[in-house]
Design a protein around this motif. Structure first.
Motif, PDB file in Angstrom:
ATOM      1  N   ARG A  58     -49.332  40.729  -6.231  1.00 29.54           N
ATOM      2  CA  ARG A  58     -47.588  40.590  -6.147  1.00 29.54           C
ATOM      3  C   ARG A  58     -46.590  39.850  -5.728  1.00 29.54           C
ATOM      4  NH1 ARG A  58     -45.984  46.554  -6.629  1.00 29.54           N
ATOM      5  NH2 ARG A  58     -47.123  46.173  -4.957  1.00 29.54           N
ATOM      6  N   VAL A  59     -47.603  40.084  -4.080  1.00 29.32           N
ATOM      7  CA  VAL A  59     -46.969  39.105  -3.019  1.00 29.32           C
ATOM      8  C   VAL A  59     -47.394  37.900  -2.426  1.00 29.32           C
ATOM      9  CG1 VAL A  59     -46.216  38.864  -0.743  1.00 29.32           C
ATOM     10  CG2 VAL A  59     -46.234  41.531  -1.597  1.00 29.32           C
ATOM     11  N   SER A  60     -48.825  37.655  -2.765  1.00 21.96           N
ATOM     12  CA  SER A  60     -49.581  36.410  -2.995  1.00 21.96           C
ATOM     13  C   SER A  60     -49.851  35.723  -4.486  1.00 21.96           C
ATOM     14  CB  SER A  60     -50.492  36.478  -2.664  1.00 21.96           C
ATOM     15  OG  SER A  60     -51.224  37.912  -1.341  1.00 21.96           O
ATOM     16  N   ALA A  61     -48.993  36.696  -5.518  1.00 22.58           N
ATOM     17  CA  ALA A  61     -49.201  35.439  -6.505  1.00 22.58           C
ATOM     18  C   ALA A  61     -47.081  34.977  -6.576  1.00 22.58           C
ATOM     19  CB  ALA A  61     -48.816  36.599  -7.659  1.00 22.58           C
ATOM     20  N   ALA A  62     -47.215  34.900  -5.799  1.00 19.99           N
ATOM     21  CA  ALA A  62     -45.590  35.243  -5.567  1.00 19.99           C
ATOM     22  C   ALA A  62     -45.668  33.178  -4.933  1.00 19.99           C
ATOM     23  CB  ALA A  62     -44.257  35.608  -4.722  1.00 19.99           C
ATOM     24  N   LEU A  63     -46.917  33.561  -3.687  1.00 18.07           N
ATOM     25  CA  LEU A  63     -46.940  32.380  -3.472  1.00 18.07           C
ATOM     26  C   LEU A  63     -47.465  31.354  -3.500  1.00 18.07           C
ATOM     27  CD1 LEU A  63     -46.625  31.809   0.067  1.00 18.07           C
ATOM     28  CD2 LEU A  63     -48.906  32.411   0.175  1.00 18.07           C
ATOM     29  N   LEU A  64     -48.889  31.707  -4.304  1.00 11.16           N
ATOM     30  CA  LEU A  64     -48.960  30.493  -4.751  1.00 11.16           C
ATOM     31  C   LEU A  64     -48.181  30.051  -5.746  1.00 11.16           C
ATOM     32  CD1 LEU A  64     -52.185  32.465  -5.808  1.00 11.16           C
ATOM     33  CD2 LEU A  64     -51.672  31.194  -4.246  1.00 11.16           C
ATOM     34  N   ARG A  65     -46.836  31.009  -6.371  1.00 16.57           N
ATOM     35  CA  ARG A  65     -46.260  30.345  -7.747  1.00 16.57           C
ATOM     36  C   ARG A  65     -45.080  29.175  -6.976  1.00 16.57           C
ATOM     37  NH1 ARG A  65     -46.210  35.376  -9.855  1.00 16.57           N
ATOM     38  NH2 ARG A  65     -44.185  35.302  -8.938  1.00 16.57           N
ATOM     39  N   HIS A  66     -45.065  29.694  -5.873  1.00 20.69           N
ATOM     40  CA  HIS A  66     -44.258  28.900  -4.791  1.00 20.69           C
ATOM     41  C   HIS A  66     -45.008  27.359  -4.771  1.00 20.69           C
ATOM     42  CE1 HIS A  66     -41.690  26.887  -1.765  1.00 20.69           C
ATOM     43  NE2 HIS A  66     -43.109  26.862  -0.862  1.00 20.69           N
ATOM     44  N   LEU A  67     -46.357  27.047  -4.731  1.00 15.75           N
ATOM     45  CA  LEU A  67     -46.513  26.031  -4.592  1.00 15.75           C
ATOM     46  C   LEU A  67     -47.610  24.912  -5.683  1.00 15.75           C
ATOM     47  CD1 LEU A  67     -49.644  27.628  -1.273  1.00 15.75           C
ATOM     48  CD2 LEU A  67     -47.396  26.217  -1.370  1.00 15.75           C
ATOM     49  N   GLY A  68     -46.998  25.956  -6.673  1.00 15.25           N
ATOM     50  CA  GLY A  68     -47.525  25.296  -7.424  1.00 15.25           C
ATOM     51  C   GLY A  68     -48.719  25.953  -8.447  1.00 15.25           C
ATOM     52  N   LEU A  69     -50.177  26.802  -7.936  1.00 14.22           N
ATOM     53  CA  LEU A  69     -51.052  27.417  -7.532  1.00 14.22           C
ATOM     54  C   LEU A  69     -50.972  28.055  -9.125  1.00 14.22           C
ATOM     55  CD1 LEU A  69     -51.729  26.599  -4.139  1.00 14.22           C
ATOM     56  CD2 LEU A  69     -52.091  24.908  -6.503  1.00 14.22           C
ATOM     57  N   ASP A  70     -52.378  28.400  -9.771  1.00 15.74           N
ATOM     58  CA  ASP A  70     -52.980  29.396 -10.261  1.00 15.74           C
ATOM     59  C   ASP A  70     -54.328  29.729  -9.772  1.00 15.74           C
ATOM     60  OD1 ASP A  70     -53.375  31.821 -11.913  1.00 15.74           O
ATOM     61  OD2 ASP A  70     -52.801  30.091 -13.440  1.00 15.74           O
ATOM     62  N   LYS A  71     -54.525  30.878  -9.169  1.00 17.40           N
ATOM     63  CA  LYS A  71     -56.031  31.051  -8.723  1.00 17.40           C
ATOM     64  C   LYS A  71     -55.916  32.666  -9.369  1.00 17.40           C
ATOM     65  CE  LYS A  71     -56.980  27.066  -6.443  1.00 17.40           C
ATOM     66  NZ  LYS A  71     -57.691  26.377  -6.850  1.00 17.40           N
ATOM     67  N   PRO A  72     -57.485  33.237  -9.270  1.00 12.63           N
ATOM     68  CA  PRO A  72     -57.798  34.493  -9.305  1.00 12.63           C
ATOM     69  C   PRO A  72     -57.731  34.941  -8.519  1.00 12.63           C
ATOM     70  CG  PRO A  72     -59.863  32.966 -10.037  1.00 12.63           C
ATOM     71  CD  PRO A  72     -58.963  31.484  -9.512  1.00 12.63           C
ATOM     72  N   LEU A  73     -56.789  36.156  -8.346  1.00 10.21           N
ATOM     73  CA  LEU A  73     -56.533  37.711  -7.254  1.00 10.21           C
ATOM     74  C   LEU A  73     -57.299  38.588  -6.966  1.00 10.21           C
ATOM     75  CD1 LEU A  73     -53.009  37.229  -7.863  1.00 10.21           C
ATOM     76  CD2 LEU A  73     -53.912  35.634  -5.852  1.00 10.21           C
ATOM     77  N   LEU A  74     -57.811  38.578  -5.724  1.00  6.75           N
ATOM     78  CA  LEU A  74     -58.649  39.808  -5.938  1.00  6.75           C
ATOM     79  C   LEU A  74     -58.095  40.679  -4.711  1.00  6.75           C
ATOM     80  CD1 LEU A  74     -61.984  38.210  -4.722  1.00  6.75           C
ATOM     81  CD2 LEU A  74     -61.311  38.668  -6.914  1.00  6.75           C
ATOM     82  N   ALA A  75     -57.639  42.306  -4.715  1.00 13.49           N
ATOM     83  CA  ALA A  75     -57.046  42.959  -4.515  1.00 13.49           C
ATOM     84  C   ALA A  75     -57.836  43.946  -3.599  1.00 13.49           C
ATOM     85  CB  ALA A  75     -56.365  44.152  -5.042  1.00 13.49           C
ATOM     86  N   VAL A  76     -57.683  43.181  -2.079  1.00 11.15           N
ATOM     87  CA  VAL A  76     -58.188  43.505  -0.709  1.00 11.15           C
ATOM     88  C   VAL A  76     -57.176  44.540   0.449  1.00 11.15           C
ATOM     89  CG1 VAL A  76     -60.212  43.275   0.980  1.00 11.15           C
ATOM     90  CG2 VAL A  76     -60.560  42.094  -1.398  1.00 11.15           C
ATOM     91  N   HIS A  77     -56.940  45.814   0.314  1.00  8.50           N
ATOM     92  CA  HIS A  77     -55.839  46.298   0.973  1.00  8.50           C
ATOM     93  C   HIS A  77     -56.828  47.530   1.769  1.00  8.50           C
ATOM     94  CE1 HIS A  77     -56.612  49.242  -2.125  1.00  8.50           C
ATOM     95  NE2 HIS A  77     -55.459  48.178  -3.274  1.00  8.50           N
ATOM     96  N   GLU A  78     -56.210  48.199   2.959  1.00 10.49           N
ATOM     97  CA  GLU A  78     -56.425  49.475   3.978  1.00 10.49           C
ATOM     98  C   GLU A  78     -56.706  49.798   2.988  1.00 10.49           C
ATOM     99  OE1 GLU A  78     -53.652  51.746   5.919  1.00 10.49           O
ATOM    100  OE2 GLU A  78     -51.782  51.207   4.259  1.00 10.49           O
TER     101      GLU A  78
END
Length: 304
Positions: A58-78
């Motif tokens: 969710r956080v990274s999707a917002a950053l990519l939208r700010h940059l006008g980008l749409d990329k596949p997102l892979l969740a890699v967390h702790e």
């Protein structure tokens, strides 16, 4: 032309001619609060990436939208980093470029990322660091600690019990600057603990770094609890604390003297470890002379 297009054009002009190898993991630092701190090279990497692995989609999707980008997102967390790394490795094996971002700052520094990086290297793929914002370095740059020639990154202390007590004792024994992170609901507890174990050490309280309500205040650790209590606003936001280096009197003792911090560390370690191991670790933590620590340890053992 919108801001996203302008950013992509600026990134291409500044960093587009650089090499971006395929089958590589790009470890990308992201802003810690101010979007303007994202580097042009980081933007160009995100443009080039075939997929973006991230701590929180969710956080990274917002950053990519700010940059006008749409990329596949892979969740890699702790909680899934080891297993999720396999999905990243599969993409790298296909020759893809994968960017990894944490929610804020530089990945793998008190954030997920280290397990992923290790897995990628072990598989023989390249890891490309894309530097940028780091809250620890940002805080240090504004702390004005003139005594230290280095620093120790602590991050978040253990939450409770004997492990936390030992961490605080080790912190007190270290003569160089220390960088800690703390959440707003726990900062008063940490303030009280620091006031007790290192009352005379200077402390820089850095709150909401790079954001609209950023504040940086330096005071003795003994005064930190009262300062926080004076204004409820001081308890809001994310905290980076810089415990300044110990005063010279505490670290420039003569060979036979025993700084109080070293004494505390030695006593704590002797209670849990064999003598030689306790002395060795106390010397590493405190910087006190090993011979003096050994003699003091013998004396403490004799006292029973």
């Amino acid at each position: 032309m919108n801001i996203a297009s302008l950013l992509q054009q600026a990134a291409a002009a500044a960093a587009g001619a650089q090499q971006y190898p395929a089958a590589a993991l790009y470890v990308v630092a992201t802003p810690i609060g101010n979007l303007a701190d994202l580097t042009l090279r980081a933007i160009q990497v995100l443009v080039q990436a075939d997929a973006v692995a991230c701590e929180d989609t969710r956080v990274s999707a917002a950053l990519l939208r700010h940059l006008g980008l749409d990329k596949p997102l892979l969740a890699v967390h702790e909680h899934n980093e080891a297993s999720a790394a396999q999905g990243v490795l599969a993409r790298l094996a296909q020759g893809q470029r994968v960017a990894y971002v944490s929610d804020a700052g530089t990945p793998a520094i008190s954030d997920p990322g280290a397990v992923l990086v290790a897995a990628v290297r072990a598989a023989g793929h390249r890891v490309m660091p894309i530097p940028g914002a780091s809250s620890a370095v940002t805080a240090l740059s504004a702390a004005g600690d003139t005594r230290t020639s280095g620093f120790n990154f602590v991050g978040f202390l253990p939450s409770k019990g004997a492990e936390r007590k030992a961490a605080l004792q080790a912190l007190a024994a270290q003569p160089q600057a220390q960088v800690l992170f703390e959440a707003p609901h726990r900062v008063q507890t940490l303030a009280a603990e620091l006031a007790q174990v290192v009352p005379q050490r200077l402390l820089s309280c850095c709150r909401e770094l790079t954001k609209q309500f950023e504040s940086i205040h330096t005071l003795p650790a003994a005064e930190f609890p009262a300062w926080l209590a004076e204004d409820a606003q001081r308890l809001r936001g994310e905290f980076v604390l810089v415990l300044h280096a110990a005063p010279p009197a505490a670290v420039e003792a003569d060979e036979d003297a025993m700084p109080p911090e070293a004494e505390r560390a030695l006593r704590t370690l002797l209670a849990e470890l064999p003598l030689k191991q306790a002395v060795s670790l106390a010397a590493t933590l405190s910087g006190a002379p090993r011979n003096a620590l050994y003699q003091r340890a013998l004396a403490l053992k004799a006292e029973g």
